[in-house]
Design an enzyme around this catalytic site. Structure first.
Site, PDB file in Angstrom:
ATOM      1  N   SER A 161      -6.385 -48.616  33.662  1.00 43.46           N
ATOM      2  CA  SER A 161      -6.265 -48.522  32.202  1.00 43.46           C
ATOM      3  C   SER A 161      -7.537 -47.900  31.660  1.00 43.46           C
ATOM      4  CB  SER A 161      -6.082 -49.916  31.590  1.00 43.46           C
ATOM      5  OG  SER A 161      -6.282 -49.877  30.187  1.00 43.46           O
ATOM      6  N   TYR A 187     -10.526 -58.178  31.641  1.00 39.53           N
ATOM      7  CA  TYR A 187      -9.496 -57.148  31.817  1.00 39.53           C
ATOM      8  C   TYR A 187     -10.132 -55.826  32.227  1.00 39.53           C
ATOM      9  CZ  TYR A 187      -5.458 -54.152  30.823  1.00 39.53           C
ATOM     10  OH  TYR A 187      -4.421 -53.245  30.917  1.00 39.53           O
TER      11      TYR A 187
END
Length: 323
Positions: A161, A187
């Site tokens: 990501s 994350y």
């Protein structure tokens, strides 16, 4: 790989290309693929596109009932088997079942994941985002490597990501044992780990003609946002005050079909034959981030460092052996 490799190749595609454009003229008949999370969101569209191109697709599923319902919308050779990336016994059991059903594996799409969730522990006390997004896939890929080795020019695609740009690996406290937990830092670490994993794996696949890549699928509204309250998504600028996609977000966000296309491109494009381990976005190799890069684009230098990729691989081996 090197930072210099991170520059677009001129693929001819773009951020909102659709699956039929990416796979035009590509015949995957006789090929076998595994797509983790391939029954929901962009994973479901990845499965649908691969099956449509002739591939046999196996989908590991955490929720068999939901998988049966969603996969029933796909016509073609697709099957599922239970697996939970948070449970290594489950990962090993799934891998064992695969060996009983196929002889070679052409494509492994490590698509499943979790995002910005509250602090939780999986495995041997691993922080859950690192444990699920990275270690679960690390264990699965390691278990399936012999099947990949038997295939002709296999590929592994790890979904990262653009969130990786926030920070890299917290080498001194990967599991948040001594520092305050921050769900977005965790994350970002997990997504950096996905990219570094692809970097290191590509070197291990070169001896048998294999390649691995990491991809940023783009901003897409899927079940990945399930841990984010609507108020937080409004504060992030993703949603408007009424809960609709904000005007600012509309140009950036993709549909679920558009969200799977960088994965499909990385899994099939001949342009990547000599580009092992690169990070891709918008159906091309991503540009190395610079001062003029926008927050939601390009590749941070820290995921291009081979020494860090190897360091993470060694740590992951140690963690897996102790689990």
């Amino acid at each position: 790989m090197a930072a210099a490799d991170q520059k677009p190749l001129g693929s001819g595609f773009h951020a909102k290309s659709e699956p039929h454009e990416i796979l035009a003229g590509i015949d995957l008949t006789g090929k076998t693929a595994i797509v983790t999370g391939g029954y929901s969101g962009i994973g479901l569209e990845t499965t649908r596109a691969l099956v449509g191109a002739g591939a046999t697709v196996i989908v590991p599923v955490r929720d068999p009932a939901k998988a049966e319902e969603n996969l029933s919308t796909i016509e073609g050779d697709v099957s599922s088997a239970k697996m939970d990336l948070a449970n290594l016994d489950s990962v090993r059991s799934f891998a064992s079942s695969v060996y009983d059903s196929i002889e070679t594996l052409d494509l492994l799409i490590n698509n499943a994941g979790t995002m910005a969730c509250p602090l939780d522990r999986v495995g041997s006390g691993w922080e859950s985002q690192f444990g699920i997004n990275h270690m679960g896939h690390f264990a699965l890929t390691k278990a399936l490597l012999p099947l990949l080795e038997k295939a002709g020019a296999p590929r592994v695609v790890a979904l990262s990501s653009v969130a990786h740009k926030r920070n890299g690996i917290l080498w001194d406290d990967i599991q948040f044992e001594h520092s305050e937990y921050d769900k977005w830092v965790a994350y970002a670490q997990a997504k950096s780990a996905n990219a570094l994993f692809a970097n290191a794996l590509s070197r291990r696949m070169q001896s048998f003609g294999g390649r691995s890549f990491s991809v940023h699928p783009g901003g897409i509204f899927t079940p990945l946002q399930r841990h984010l309250p609507q108020a937080e998504q409004i504060a992030l600028g993703w949603l408007g005050a009424g809960g609709e996609v904000s005007e600012a977000a509309k140009p950036m966000f993709k549909t679920t079909t558009q969200g799977c296309t960088t994965t499909l491109w990385a899994a099939t494009s001949a342009l990547l034959d000599d580009m092992p381990g690169v990070y891709c976005e918008d159906c091309d190799v991503a540009q190395l981030a610079g001062e003029k890069s926008l927050p939601y684009q390009h590749c941070a230098p820290h995921i291009t460092v081979d020494a860090d990729a190897e360091r993470l691989w060694e740590i992951s081996e140690t963690l897996l052996a102790a689990a």
